[in-house]
Motif scaffolding. Structure first.
Motif, PDB file in Angstrom:
ATOM      1  N   UNK A 122      -7.104  42.132 -54.289  1.00  0.00           N
ATOM      2  CA  UNK A 122      -6.121  43.071 -54.821  1.00  0.00           C
ATOM      3  C   UNK A 122      -4.732  42.785 -54.266  1.00  0.00           C
ATOM      4  N   UNK A 123      -3.725  42.910 -55.125  1.00  0.00           N
ATOM      5  CA  UNK A 123      -2.342  42.744 -54.693  1.00  0.00           C
ATOM      6  C   UNK A 123      -1.903  41.307 -54.502  1.00  0.00           C
ATOM      7  N   UNK A 124      -2.616  40.342 -55.110  1.00  0.00           N
ATOM      8  CA  UNK A 124      -2.284  38.934 -54.873  1.00  0.00           C
ATOM      9  C   UNK A 124      -1.991  38.153 -56.149  1.00  0.00           C
ATOM     10  N   UNK A 125      -1.838  38.847 -57.288  1.00  0.00           N
ATOM     11  CA  UNK A 125      -1.502  38.138 -58.512  1.00  0.00           C
ATOM     12  C   UNK A 125      -0.170  37.420 -58.367  1.00  0.00           C
ATOM     13  N   UNK A 149       5.116  44.946 -67.029  1.00  0.00           N
ATOM     14  CA  UNK A 149       5.194  46.085 -66.108  1.00  0.00           C
ATOM     15  C   UNK A 149       4.062  45.988 -65.084  1.00  0.00           C
ATOM     16  N   UNK A 150       2.919  45.474 -65.523  1.00  0.00           N
ATOM     17  CA  UNK A 150       1.796  45.207 -64.634  1.00  0.00           C
ATOM     18  C   UNK A 150       1.528  43.709 -64.564  1.00  0.00           C
ATOM     19  N   UNK A 151       0.694  43.260 -63.632  1.00  0.00           N
ATOM     20  CA  UNK A 151       0.422  41.826 -63.472  1.00  0.00           C
ATOM     21  C   UNK A 151      -0.452  41.273 -64.588  1.00  0.00           C
ATOM     22  N   UNK A 152      -0.432  39.954 -64.776  1.00  0.00           N
ATOM     23  CA  UNK A 152      -1.352  39.324 -65.710  1.00  0.00           C
ATOM     24  C   UNK A 152      -2.773  39.487 -65.181  1.00  0.00           C
ATOM     25  N   UNK A 153      -3.730  39.469 -66.110  1.00  0.00           N
ATOM     26  CA  UNK A 153      -5.120  39.730 -65.730  1.00  0.00           C
ATOM     27  C   UNK A 153      -6.021  38.511 -65.899  1.00  0.00           C
ATOM     28  N   UNK A 154      -5.437  37.332 -66.017  1.00  0.00           N
ATOM     29  CA  UNK A 154      -6.253  36.114 -65.987  1.00  0.00           C
ATOM     30  C   UNK A 154      -6.862  35.944 -64.602  1.00  0.00           C
ATOM     31  N   UNK A 155      -8.079  35.454 -64.550  1.00  0.00           N
ATOM     32  CA  UNK A 155      -8.789  35.221 -63.280  1.00  0.00           C
ATOM     33  C   UNK A 155      -8.809  36.480 -62.419  1.00  0.00           C
TER      34      UNK A 155
END
Length: 225
Positions: A62-65, A50-56
């Protein structure tokens, strides 16, 4: 688990200077991260949910995963210069909607400063970018951070006061009554008769667009999720 030990130092320095009650602990942060895991993944093999991965995450614009469909508000924040530093992550975790208005995140935020510090220390172990730790020796870090510390301490000062005002209760004297602000942050119930809805008016067509933007990521396009 500790992929990037230097990043842990960068994550803990900010909170130590902000007078956080407990030192940031990535192991404790892993436990707190379970509150986030319903929407976010981190570590080897992590995928967008539902949300982006949080690696790196630390140091990322912001907004570029990669591969995640962000809200227009988060994309605009990134284009406006928002980068996920430890300080910005802490502010966002404390009040997601207040820090980036109209973003997709439905979670009300973490209210305990030590939990926020620990989660950031945990996420730092999956981030290779740690400019604070790499560009200055350890003893120089308090000098670099001193200017930012008073403002953060001022923002986090009310939390202990809230805890002090709420007495222990129950047979084992554990826990405390929820504050009005905490209840308000989670009380988003809407009754069948419309009680709880904000004042205003709308249409089915308007509602469809809002549902797709705000609700579909958790509930599905046809509310089947």
């Amino acid at each position: 688990m500790l992929k990037f030990p230097n990043s842990i130092l960068a994550a803990t320095a900010f909170f130590a200077l902000a007078n956080t009650a407990l030192a940031a602990d990535p192991v404790a942060g892993e436990a707190v991260f379970k509150k986030c895991a319903a929407c976010h993944a981190v570590g080897e093999g992590a995928k967008n949910k539902v949300g982006p991965t949080l690696n790196e995450l630390i140091g990322r614009k912001a907004g570029t995963g990669e591969g995640f469909k962000y809200s227009s508000a988060m994309i605009a924040a990134g284009e406006g210069g928002l980068v996920w530093t430890e300080e910005n992550i802490a502010s966002y975790m404390k009040d997601p909607k207040g820090f980036v208005a109209k973003n997709k995140m439905a979670f009300a935020g973490l209210k305990k400063d030590d939990e926020i510090a620990n989660v950031i220390a945990y996420l730092a172990t999956f981030s290779a970018i740690a400019p604070k730790a790499e560009t200055a020796p350890a003893e120089a870090k308090p000098v670099e951070q001193a200017a930012a510390a008073p403002a953060v301490a001022e923002n986090t000062a009310p939390a202990p006061a809230v805890m002090a005002e709420a007495p222990a209760h129950g047979v084992l004297h554990l826990g405390r009554p929820a504050t009005e602000d905490e209840i308000a942050a989670w009380n988003v119930d809407v009754m069948p008769d419309g009680t709880g809805l904000p004042v205003g008016s709308g249409s089915v067509a308007d509602g469809e667009g809002l549902f797709s933007e705000k609700c579909a990521s958790c509930h599905g396009e046809f509310a089947e999720g």
